[in-house]
Motif scaffolding. Structure first.
Motif, PDB file in Angstrom:
ATOM      1  N   PRO A  49       0.278  -0.920   0.235  1.00 58.84           N
ATOM      2  CA  PRO A  49       0.024   0.055   0.641  1.00 58.84           C
ATOM      3  C   PRO A  49       0.900   1.484   0.393  1.00 58.84           C
ATOM      4  O   PRO A  49       0.683   2.366  -0.949  1.00 58.84           O
ATOM      5  CB  PRO A  49      -0.461  -0.542   1.445  1.00 58.84           C
ATOM      6  CG  PRO A  49      -1.570  -2.067   1.915  1.00 58.84           C
ATOM      7  CD  PRO A  49       0.485  -2.005   1.241  1.00 58.84           C
ATOM      8  N   TYR A  52       3.004   1.793  -3.273  1.00 53.69           N
ATOM      9  CA  TYR A  52       1.648   2.175  -4.242  1.00 53.69           C
ATOM     10  C   TYR A  52       1.599   3.697  -4.294  1.00 53.69           C
ATOM     11  O   TYR A  52       1.478   4.452  -5.260  1.00 53.69           O
ATOM     12  CB  TYR A  52       0.721   1.306  -4.424  1.00 53.69           C
ATOM     13  CG  TYR A  52      -0.731   1.358  -5.692  1.00 53.69           C
ATOM     14  CD1 TYR A  52       0.042   1.791  -6.922  1.00 53.69           C
ATOM     15  CD2 TYR A  52      -1.559   1.656  -5.190  1.00 53.69           C
ATOM     16  CE1 TYR A  52      -0.858   2.368  -8.668  1.00 53.69           C
ATOM     17  CE2 TYR A  52      -3.138   2.338  -5.424  1.00 53.69           C
ATOM     18  CZ  TYR A  52      -2.266   1.867  -7.063  1.00 53.69           C
ATOM     19  OH  TYR A  52      -3.368   2.745  -8.254  1.00 53.69           O
ATOM     20  N   ARG A  53       1.551   4.068  -2.567  1.00 55.77           N
ATOM     21  CA  ARG A  53       1.091   5.267  -2.482  1.00 55.77           C
ATOM     22  C   ARG A  53       1.664   6.290  -3.100  1.00 55.77           C
ATOM     23  O   ARG A  53       2.034   7.205  -3.960  1.00 55.77           O
ATOM     24  CB  ARG A  53       0.071   5.420  -1.368  1.00 55.77           C
ATOM     25  CG  ARG A  53      -1.145   4.738  -1.355  1.00 55.77           C
ATOM     26  CD  ARG A  53      -1.324   5.239   0.400  1.00 55.77           C
ATOM     27  NE  ARG A  53      -2.259   4.118   0.883  1.00 55.77           N
ATOM     28  CZ  ARG A  53      -2.400   3.982   1.757  1.00 55.77           C
ATOM     29  NH1 ARG A  53      -1.675   4.024   3.657  1.00 55.77           N
ATOM     30  NH2 ARG A  53      -3.145   2.559   2.197  1.00 55.77           N
ATOM     31  N   HIS A  62      -2.805   6.372 -11.779  1.00 54.75           N
ATOM     32  CA  HIS A  62      -2.901   4.747 -11.469  1.00 54.75           C
ATOM     33  C   HIS A  62      -2.111   4.002 -12.181  1.00 54.75           C
ATOM     34  O   HIS A  62      -1.409   2.763 -11.462  1.00 54.75           O
ATOM     35  CB  HIS A  62      -4.097   4.734 -10.931  1.00 54.75           C
ATOM     36  CG  HIS A  62      -5.216   4.043 -12.060  1.00 54.75           C
ATOM     37  ND1 HIS A  62      -5.162   4.862 -13.158  1.00 54.75           N
ATOM     38  CD2 HIS A  62      -5.127   3.133 -12.733  1.00 54.75           C
ATOM     39  CE1 HIS A  62      -5.647   3.796 -13.751  1.00 54.75           C
ATOM     40  NE2 HIS A  62      -6.405   3.110 -13.696  1.00 54.75           N
TER      41      HIS A  62
ATOM     42  N   ARG B  11      -4.966   7.863   0.508  1.00 53.79           N
ATOM     43  CA  ARG B  11      -5.630   6.488  -0.350  1.00 53.79           C
ATOM     44  C   ARG B  11      -5.089   6.634  -2.107  1.00 53.79           C
ATOM     45  O   ARG B  11      -6.472   7.211  -1.981  1.00 53.79           O
ATOM     46  CB  ARG B  11      -6.909   5.767   0.239  1.00 53.79           C
ATOM     47  CG  ARG B  11      -6.532   5.785   1.344  1.00 53.79           C
ATOM     48  CD  ARG B  11      -5.920   4.707   1.478  1.00 53.79           C
ATOM     49  NE  ARG B  11      -5.401   4.482   3.642  1.00 53.79           N
ATOM     50  CZ  ARG B  11      -4.782   4.690   4.286  1.00 53.79           C
ATOM     51  NH1 ARG B  11      -4.191   5.909   4.122  1.00 53.79           N
ATOM     52  NH2 ARG B  11      -4.826   4.843   5.584  1.00 53.79           N
ATOM     53  N   GLU B  15      -6.947   0.944  -4.839  1.00 50.10           N
ATOM     54  CA  GLU B  15      -5.809   0.759  -3.621  1.00 50.10           C
ATOM     55  C   GLU B  15      -5.044  -1.452  -4.092  1.00 50.10           C
ATOM     56  O   GLU B  15      -4.479  -2.355  -3.946  1.00 50.10           O
ATOM     57  CB  GLU B  15      -5.612   0.776  -2.863  1.00 50.10           C
ATOM     58  CG  GLU B  15      -4.874   2.112  -2.574  1.00 50.10           C
ATOM     59  CD  GLU B  15      -4.370   2.519  -1.747  1.00 50.10           C
ATOM     60  OE1 GLU B  15      -4.559   1.889   0.186  1.00 50.10           O
ATOM     61  OE2 GLU B  15      -4.138   3.503  -1.104  1.00 50.10           O
ATOM     62  N   GLU B  19      -3.501  -3.863  -5.791  1.00 55.14           N
ATOM     63  CA  GLU B  19      -2.443  -5.076  -5.274  1.00 55.14           C
ATOM     64  C   GLU B  19      -2.563  -5.935  -5.490  1.00 55.14           C
ATOM     65  O   GLU B  19      -1.332  -7.234  -5.666  1.00 55.14           O
ATOM     66  CB  GLU B  19      -2.835  -5.300  -3.301  1.00 55.14           C
ATOM     67  CG  GLU B  19      -1.827  -5.177  -2.460  1.00 55.14           C
ATOM     68  CD  GLU B  19      -2.738  -5.453  -0.959  1.00 55.14           C
ATOM     69  OE1 GLU B  19      -2.704  -4.262  -0.992  1.00 55.14           O
ATOM     70  OE2 GLU B  19      -2.227  -6.463  -0.400  1.00 55.14           O
TER      71      GLU B  19
END
Lengths: 196, 385
Positions: A49, A52-53, A62, B11, B15, B19
């Motif tokens: 997480p 990726y952020r 994205h 956020r 996500e 993932e």
């Protein structure tokens, strides 16, 4: 040729189930190096997480962020057996992510100078979901990619200004000024959002 | 709410989906990983030796001693790859196509999008590109300017006749068709063929090889329609390749390689493991040096000199390798590596060198789809590569 193919097959030890208590990072890395897919997955899920952020906050795309974070993980796994287990894994991974995100931005920018804008996107991605996430994104969007990277490395990855300066090969003063400007932009945008 | 708290609570979109997708990629790469920077074991070197012998068997013209070339293995892409493709190591231009459109890359690394075409093929001297998408075949110049267009159903795999470019053969649905290089005179050559790119026979106008659905190879005179010879490989064919002098035809299938003389006699045949089918072959401009990409569970690239059989050497190994193309000067082999999102350049002559560039899908995929390598050609008007 069949022999050659067999020669290339690398045996991966069978993964063992993980215990219920939270495993230490060092133990997970040791397990992943030894061939445990379970340990690798625990390590991956623990760190994805934030990776990726960080990528998303820097590249603002994205799909590109997913690629950047994914490639950073692949690179990290490739070097896992040489990783110093006394150090925390997260910041190490974060540095790879940040550097790759900056590389991506630079290559995209270089390409735009010689190329057409490229194909249209089929649709807009979902917006970020956290409270104030859109405001954060808008505020960061007003900064240059280099400013963005500095802010993200400081306040998401929690690097010290000195570490950021070393990683990005910037003078310490430049890091500090970018941090100040980035935080000001961010704070202004958040105040505006709260007044609405 | 201060800025630091806002950043901590940030956020990103999707996500969990990202993932899960990333985990699948990481997991599969981890499962297929090959230890790097370890001295190859005796057993592995013996395996390479065997591979050399077998590949040589496919193209052997005379017995000779065997040597094993240098061994390069990479697990998840070449390490220390440049973060993007900044230049090519040799002159010429690379052509790619895919869902992101058709692009050319010049030696200085500059990329040009020719349009939304999903298939492309250089003309012999690089003056034009035959392109296709959906129900449309067209020719464009290297700047993307449309020269002519032709509406035909489900067009794919256009191929120019070397060295003049006077004819273009292509597939339309299950048909093999031919059109003149200026877009005129389109007509049917064969009504039912396999979905494999046809191959013009160099130096023998206008003989064309194509594959049939049942695993057959047919060589036909495109002007008279006469079948010159045909053969049955026994398995669906995945590629056809003529030597530059037109004296040898290589048919590639999932089960092996079959070499035919220009008259259709089998000169050699070799079976390969089902786990490692040949996925691509590329013949260097010298007409003697052959690169074979083996796919499957242990994909690798082998290079063989046809004048010195049994000298096949493995130059790259890693999961998920793709197509290959030689530079116009024949010094470099470009191997696309979709699984690693890289292009790998292998110096095939003299001192061993390997270079790689990352993020090819982002640069040339028009988004994030890895583009298909369609060729590395000459500068306009030069010799084909």
């Amino acid at each position: 040729m069949q022999d050659a193919a067999q020669g290339l097959v690398t045996a991966v030890p069978r993964a063992r189930p993980g215990p219920t208590r939270r495993r230490s990072e060092r133990s997970l890395i040791r397990g992943a190096v030894a061939g445990s897919e379970v340990d690798l997955e625990l390590l991956f899920r623990r760190h994805w997480p934030r990776a990726y952020r960080v990528a998303f906050l820097i590249v603002h795309d994205h799909a590109a962020a997913e690629d950047v974070a994914q490639e950073a993980f692949l690179a990290a796994i490739r070097r896992l057996d040489r990783f110093d287990r006394r150090r925390p894994f997260g910041p190490w991974l974060g540095a790879i992510v940040a550097n790759r995100a900056i590389d991506w931005l630079r290559s995209t920018r270089a390409r735009r100078e010689v190329d057409d804008p490229g194909p249209e996107r089929a649709g807009r991605p979902d917006p970020p979901s956290g409270r104030y996430s859109e405001e954060v994104l808008e505020a960061l969007g007003s900064l240059s990619p280099e400013h963005r990277a500095v802010v993200v490395m400081r306040f998401v990855l929690e690097y010290t200004p000195g570490e950021i300066a070393r990683l990005l090969e910037l003078p310490r003063g430049t890091v500090n000024s970018r941090l100040r400007r980035g935080l000001d932009a961010l704070q202004t945008r958040l105040w505006e959002a709260e007044r609405r | 709410m201060n800025a630091k708290q806002a950043l901590a609570g940030f956020r990103a979109p999707d996500e969990h989906g990202a993932e899960d997708r990333a985990w699948e990629v990481v997991r599969s790469a981890y499962q297929e990983r090959i230890p790097v920077e370890r001295r190859p074991s005796y057993r592995r070197r013996a395996g390479v030796f065997a591979a050399g012998l077998v590949l040589a068997g496919a193209v052997a013209l005379s017995p000779a001693g065997a040597t094993v070339g240098r061994l390069i293995t990479r697990a998840l892409g070449v390490q220390h790859a440049t973060p993007a493709l900044f230049s090519l190591p040799a002159p010429g231009r690379v052509l790619v196509a895919g869902p992101g459109g058709t692009w050319t890359v010049a030696a200085n690394g500059s990329a040009r999008r020719l349009g939304p075409w999903t298939q492309a093929s250089w003309s012999p001297r690089g003056l034009y590109v035959a392109v296709a998408r959906g129900d449309e075949l067209a020719a464009v110049d290297p700047h993307g300017n449309l020269q002519w267009t032709l509406a035909r159903r489900d067009v794919r795999d256009p191929r120019w006749y070397p060295p003049t470019g006077y004819r273009v053969a292509y597939l339309s649905g299950t048909e093999l068709r031919e059109v003149a290089g200026d877009g005129t005179g389109d007509h049917l050559l064969a009504p039912r063929v396999a979905p494999i790119a046809p191959a013009w026979r160099p130096a023998h106008p206008y003989q064309l090889a194509y594959a049939t659905p049942g695993g057959g190879v047919v060589v036909r005179d495109a002007d008279t329609g006469q079948t010159l010879w045909s053969a049955h490989v026994g398995a669906p064919i995945s590629g056809l390749l003529w030597s530059s002098d037109g004296q040898r035809l290589l048919a590639v299938s999932g089960t092996g390689l079959t070499a035919y003389s220009g008259a259709g006699a089998v000169t050699s045949r070799v079976a390969v493991a089902r786990a490692t089918p040949p996925v691509a072959v590329a013949l260097a401009p010298d007409g003697r040096t052959l690169a074979v990409v083996l796919g499957g569970s242990a994909s690798q690239v082998l290079i063989e000199n046809l004048d010195h059989p049994r000298t096949a050497r493995r130059v790259l190994a890693g999961a998920g390798l793709g197509r290959a193309a030689w530079s116009p000067d024949g010094k470099w082999l470009l191997v696309s590596w979709p699984a690693a999102n890289q292009w790998v350049f292998i110096h095939a002559r003299g001192a061993a060198r390997i270079m790689a560039a990352s993020r090819i899908a982002q640069q040339l995929g028009g988004g994030h789809r890895f583009p298909r390598l369609e060729g590395w050609c000459c500068d306009p008007g030069g010799s084909p590569g």
